[in-house]
Design an enzyme around this catalytic site. Structure first.
Site, PDB file in Angstrom:
ATOM      1  N   GLY A 137      12.933 -22.476 -63.444  1.00  0.00           N
ATOM      2  CA  GLY A 137      13.363 -23.100 -64.700  1.00  0.00           C
ATOM      3  C   GLY A 137      12.550 -22.560 -65.866  1.00  0.00           C
ATOM      4  O   GLY A 137      11.368 -22.286 -65.718  1.00  0.00           O
TER       5      GLY A 137
ATOM      6  N   LYS B 243      18.056 -20.167 -58.938  1.00  0.00           N
ATOM      7  CA  LYS B 243      18.878 -20.003 -57.740  1.00  0.00           C
ATOM      8  C   LYS B 243      18.896 -18.508 -57.416  1.00  0.00           C
ATOM      9  O   LYS B 243      18.098 -17.767 -57.947  1.00  0.00           O
ATOM     10  CB  LYS B 243      20.274 -20.573 -57.940  1.00  0.00           C
ATOM     11  CG  LYS B 243      20.991 -20.162 -59.203  1.00  0.00           C
ATOM     12  CD  LYS B 243      22.240 -21.014 -59.353  1.00  0.00           C
ATOM     13  CE  LYS B 243      22.947 -20.882 -60.660  1.00  0.00           C
ATOM     14  NZ  LYS B 243      23.564 -19.645 -61.005  1.00  0.00           N
TER      15      LYS B 243
ATOM     16  N   ASP C 127       6.406 -29.454 -65.485  1.00  0.00           N
ATOM     17  CA  ASP C 127       6.055 -30.586 -64.617  1.00  0.00           C
ATOM     18  C   ASP C 127       4.545 -30.748 -64.402  1.00  0.00           C
ATOM     19  O   ASP C 127       4.100 -31.817 -63.988  1.00  0.00           O
ATOM     20  CB  ASP C 127       6.718 -30.421 -63.240  1.00  0.00           C
ATOM     21  CG  ASP C 127       8.230 -30.278 -63.325  1.00  0.00           C
ATOM     22  OD1 ASP C 127       8.808 -30.750 -64.319  1.00  0.00           O
ATOM     23  OD2 ASP C 127       8.828 -29.696 -62.397  1.00  0.00           O
TER      24      ASP C 127
ATOM     25  N   ARG D 220      15.858 -54.741 -78.242  1.00  0.00           N
ATOM     26  CA  ARG D 220      16.347 -54.268 -76.947  1.00  0.00           C
ATOM     27  C   ARG D 220      15.214 -53.750 -76.057  1.00  0.00           C
ATOM     28  O   ARG D 220      14.136 -53.423 -76.530  1.00  0.00           O
ATOM     29  CB  ARG D 220      17.314 -53.083 -77.162  1.00  0.00           C
ATOM     30  CG  ARG D 220      18.683 -53.511 -77.570  1.00  0.00           C
ATOM     31  CD  ARG D 220      19.530 -52.303 -77.900  1.00  0.00           C
ATOM     32  NE  ARG D 220      20.901 -52.686 -78.180  1.00  0.00           N
ATOM     33  CZ  ARG D 220      21.781 -51.929 -78.808  1.00  0.00           C
ATOM     34  NH1 ARG D 220      21.432 -50.735 -79.254  1.00  0.00           N
ATOM     35  NH2 ARG D 220      23.004 -52.347 -79.013  1.00  0.00           N
TER      36      ARG D 220
ATOM     37  N   ARG E 195      19.159 -50.286 -72.830  1.00  0.00           N
ATOM     38  CA  ARG E 195      19.815 -48.986 -72.921  1.00  0.00           C
ATOM     39  C   ARG E 195      18.962 -47.939 -72.223  1.00  0.00           C
ATOM     40  O   ARG E 195      17.732 -48.069 -72.166  1.00  0.00           O
ATOM     41  CB  ARG E 195      19.989 -48.557 -74.391  1.00  0.00           C
ATOM     42  CG  ARG E 195      20.901 -49.455 -75.201  1.00  0.00           C
ATOM     43  CD  ARG E 195      22.367 -49.280 -74.809  1.00  0.00           C
ATOM     44  NE  ARG E 195      23.235 -50.047 -75.676  1.00  0.00           N
ATOM     45  CZ  ARG E 195      23.641 -51.294 -75.440  1.00  0.00           C
ATOM     46  NH1 ARG E 195      23.234 -51.934 -74.356  1.00  0.00           N
ATOM     47  NH2 ARG E 195      24.455 -51.911 -76.287  1.00  0.00           N
TER      48      ARG E 195
ATOM     49  N   HIS F 174      17.138 -31.700 -70.447  1.00  0.00           N
ATOM     50  CA  HIS F 174      16.659 -30.361 -70.784  1.00  0.00           C
ATOM     51  C   HIS F 174      16.111 -30.234 -72.199  1.00  0.00           C
ATOM     52  O   HIS F 174      15.567 -29.173 -72.549  1.00  0.00           O
ATOM     53  CB  HIS F 174      17.761 -29.333 -70.511  1.00  0.00           C
ATOM     54  CG  HIS F 174      18.021 -29.190 -69.035  1.00  0.00           C
ATOM     55  ND1 HIS F 174      18.813 -30.071 -68.345  1.00  0.00           N
ATOM     56  CD2 HIS F 174      17.547 -28.312 -68.131  1.00  0.00           C
ATOM     57  CE1 HIS F 174      18.830 -29.718 -67.060  1.00  0.00           C
ATOM     58  NE2 HIS F 174      18.077 -28.659 -66.908  1.00  0.00           N
TER      59      HIS F 174
END
Ligand code: F6P
Length: 361
Positions: A13, A76, A141, A176, A279, A285
């Protein structure tokens, strides 16, 4: 007259700071009078049809501040060396031979492989098969062993914080509860750092399994105490108390399962059990895109230069690393044996608890 030719590639990525590394490699190589070629589309560029670009200082001018990678990348393809949480796959020997032929045919001395743990596993396997590789750890990450930080992480956190600042103002206006799902795979670094800096009331991590009833209790208690807005950051790999985590289909994805969906689960359950209007926003991304922060530009540039110095010293099979305020290096194998996770009893987790952040445990 160039004395050596080296290659660089970006794999897995993308993340902010990749172009800073490429620029660092090219400039450092120029000091040695080495030529740099950049394979495009990750390791795939080494296979037929072979794809690469000559990279000189002109070609990398003005790229440091750009997100993504000028070389293209993929998580991939035929080199995927990771098939799941910690499971490594052996590369097909025919693929390794083809890569070796390309490298020898182009007269390349060594390849700088910029990637996350899966791509570094590939670099390690190539090294074990006689290809001189140097690893550069990359991932938003921040889950790679043997380096205390990867570039891209700071940019991702800055996206989380910026988003939370915006989400808070609307959440507060409507009284909220707001759930923000962030990336990070099986590690909670983005959620922990982004949550603390973004003012979260609850942070849910893969490393600290959460009980949804306890999360609902926190929301209700806050309401009862007059705090009508609750900000929750949930890592995409957050674990429920039964040990499960949420996965989703990702089109065309090979290798690891795609994580995601836990934010909707948390928001939906809070709304259902407490009646609180809730919500969910999935940052996705956005966390990987855009310009790198100053820190990621500095770390990326330093890693790029250090990778070239490792080639000069002949330290193949090594990865550049940032530890104790210094750029150093470690054998790649040390970095890919397992993921670096948040320690539930770490200083930062304690700091969060001490300022009233709940981990839902
Ligand atoms: O490893 C980086 C990362 O952004 C993870 O945080 C996330 O789970 C994954 O990649 C997403 O991958 P893709 O771009 O294939 O959807």
């Amino acid at each position: 007259m160039v004395s050596k030719r080296i290659a660089v590639l970006t794999s897995g990525g993308d993340c902010p700071g990749l172009n800073a590394v490429i620029r660092g490699v090219v400039h450092a190589a120029a000091h040695h009078d080495w030529e740099v070629i950049g394979f495009t589309d990750g390791y795939e560029g080494m296979l037929s049809p072979v794809r690469y670009r000559i990279l000189d200082t002109g070609a990398t001018d003005g790229i440091m501040q750009l997100g993504g990678t000028i070389l293209g990348t993929t998580n991939k393809g035929r080199f995927v060396a990771k098939i799941g949480h910690g499971n490594k796959a052996e590369l097909d020997p025919a693929i390794i031979s083809e890569a070796r032929e390309t490298i020898e045919g182009l007269g390349i001395e060594a390849v700088v492989c910029i990637g996350g743990d899966g791509s570094l596993s590939t670099a390690q396997q190539l090294f074990e098969n006689g290809i001189k590789t140097i690893g550069v750890p990359k991932t938003i990450d921040n889950d790679i062993q043997a380096t205390s930080m990867t570039f891209g992480f700071d940019s991702a956190i800055s996206c989380v914080v910026d988003s939370m600042d915006k989400l808070y103002t609307t959440a507060r206006s409507h009284k909220r509860c707001m759930v923000v799902e962030v990336m990070g795979r099986y590690a909670g670094w983005i959620a922990l750092h982004g949550g603390l800096a973004g003012g979260a009331d609850i942070i849910l991590l893969p490393e600290i399994p959460f009980d949804i009833d306890k999360v609902c209790d926190v929301v209700q208690k806050r309401d009862a105490n007059g705090y009508f807005t609750t900000m929750i950051v949930v890592a995409e790999g957050a674990k429920k108390s039964d040990g499960s985590y949420a996965t989703k289909d990702a089109q065309g994805r090979k290798g690891e399962a795609a994580l995601g969906g836990i934010g909707d689960y948390v928001a939906g359950t809070i709304a259902e059990k407490t009646g609180k209007e809730t919500r969910c926003t999935v940052l996705g991304h956005l966390q990987r895109g855009g310009a790198p922060t100053a820190l990621d530009r500095i770390l990326g540039s330093s890693f790029g230069v250090a990778a070239v110095e490792l080639i000069a010293k002949g330290k193949f099979g090594h990865m550049v690393s940032y530890r104790n305020d210094e750029i150093t290096d470690v054998p790649i194998i040390e970095a890919v044996s397992h993921l670096r996770n948040v320690k539930p009893d770490s200083q930062l987790v304690k700091t969060c608890r001490n300022i009233g952040i709940s981990f839902g445990d």
